[in-house]
Motif scaffolding. Structure first.
Motif, short mmCIF file in Angstrom:
data_model
loop_
_atom_site.label_atom_id
_atom_site.label_comp_id
_atom_site.label_asym_id
_atom_site.label_seq_id
_atom_site.Cartn_x
_atom_site.Cartn_y
_atom_site.Cartn_z
N TYR A 1 0.83 -1.21 0.00
CA TYR A 1 0.00 0.00 0.00
C TYR A 1 0.87 1.26 0.00
O TYR A 1 0.62 2.20 -0.78
N LYS B 1 2.68 1.65 -3.47
CA LYS B 1 1.80 2.07 -4.56
C LYS B 1 1.29 3.50 -4.39
O LYS B 1 0.93 4.15 -5.37
N THR B 2 1.26 3.98 -3.15
CA THR B 2 0.80 5.36 -2.91
C THR B 2 1.96 6.34 -2.85
O THR B 2 1.77 7.53 -2.59
N HIS C 1 -6.15 3.29 4.46
CA HIS C 1 -7.23 3.78 3.61
C HIS C 1 -8.58 3.40 4.22
O HIS C 1 -8.71 2.33 4.84
N ASN D 1 -5.63 -3.46 1.81
CA ASN D 1 -4.36 -2.78 1.54
C ASN D 1 -3.89 -3.01 0.09
O ASN D 1 -3.29 -2.12 -0.52
N PRO E 1 -4.87 1.15 -3.17
CA PRO E 1 -4.11 2.09 -4.03
C PRO E 1 -4.72 2.30 -5.41
O PRO E 1 -4.41 3.30 -6.09
#
Length: 300
Positions: free
Chosen positions: A32, A35-36, A241, A294, A298
């Motif tokens: 996570y 990718k963010t 998230h 998770n 993303p």
């Protein structure tokens, strides 16, 4: 003569999700963050090896504790819960202890490989794992098993997985892994509550014995409810998230387990004979849901 299935069963494979779950959550948390854009360099192979290592250390701890529980008189034929193969005569005690240390040695070798390729912080995390594997029974008999289990399974496993993958100590990992750590402690607490009378006969002290049945029921309920509260805190702080609220799908199971715990009476603890198993199933469902969130978040 023990068969292959007995060599597997004596290491308590049904309990391995307790170490695999925080490791998987940590792996998904790194995904996570990667990718963010929160982190850039990740070694995915080391992450997989760390998950395997966590399970190996767990298995070794199970074997070593199996031996000590037998020789200390904690495990008896009439005791409820999972089958104990030493008690049943399938294994002599000493081979199980040797088996446990062989498995531990394999885990240490894997840990040394990761240590050489990462950094010194992994050494201290690994020491926590070794202490938990070899001396857990001493903590258990003194009433500190809940604490050592939370430190090892709730914190150090996840921190270690994230570290070997990123070469960074990402402290938010501790908050992210705390919910599953609380649930894993609840597995142990359910087990110890069920066995409190037998443990008293064996002359050991557990947290459940110190609290008594009513106190243990309150603690079990608190552990399960606090799990979901911590998830909400992690989301509010921006570490996770909002998609992770999908873990609420497991909440009905948590409530069912709490209600079952409340039915126990001191004269009939058999009512919660399988509550530790039910709690382990909750851990697995919760962890899969959190990890899946998770992995998916993303892309939303």
């Amino acid at each position: 003569m023990p068969k292959l299935k007995h060599w597997i069963m004596v290491a308590h494979p049904w309990a391995w999700p307790a170490s695999g779950s925080p490791a998987l959550i940590a792996f998904s948390y790194v995904f996570y963050m990667y990718k963010t854009g929160a982190i850039t360099d990740v070694n995915w192979t080391f992450g997989i090896l760390a998950i395997i290592g966590a399970i190996i250390f767990h298995a070794s701890g199970n074997l070593i504790s199996e031996y000590h529980d037998y020789v200390s008189g904690v495990d008896k034929l009439e005791k409820t819960g999972p089958i104990r193969l030493i008690v049943l005569g399938v294994f002599k005690p000493k081979p199980v202890l040797i088996y446990g240390y062989i498995v531990l040695f394999i885990g240490i070798l894997l840990g040394i490989y990761l240590l050489v390729n990462t950094g010194l912080p992994l050494l201290f995390i690994g020491i926590v794992g070794i202490i938990s594997s070899t001396l857990y029974y001493k903590f258990k008999y003194a009433g500190f098993s809940d604490l050592i289990i939370f430190i090892c399974y709730g914190l150090s496993i996840a921190l270690g997985v994230v570290y070997v993958m990123t070469s960074e100590l990402i402290w938010s990992t501790l908050l992210v892994s705390t919910p599953v750590g609380l649930l894993i402690v609840a597995i142990l607490h359910a087990n110890n509550t069920r066995d409190m009378l037998k443990d008293k006969e064996a002359g050991i002290k557990t947290q459940a014995m110190k609290l008594g049945l009513e106190g243990s029921q309150v603690v079990y309920q608190t552990l399960l409810l606090a799990t979901y509260i911590v998830i909400a805190i992690a989301v509010m702080m921006g570490f996770l998230h909002p998609l992770v609220f999908v873990v609420l799908l497991s909440f009905p199971i948590a409530m069912k387990n709490i209600k079952l715990m409340k039915t126990a009476i001191i004269d009939n603890l058999a009512k919660i004979q399988f509550l530790d198993t039910h709690t382990a199933q909750l851990v697995l469902m919760f962890s899969v849901l959190l990890s899946a969130a998770n992995f998916v978040a993303p892309f939303i």
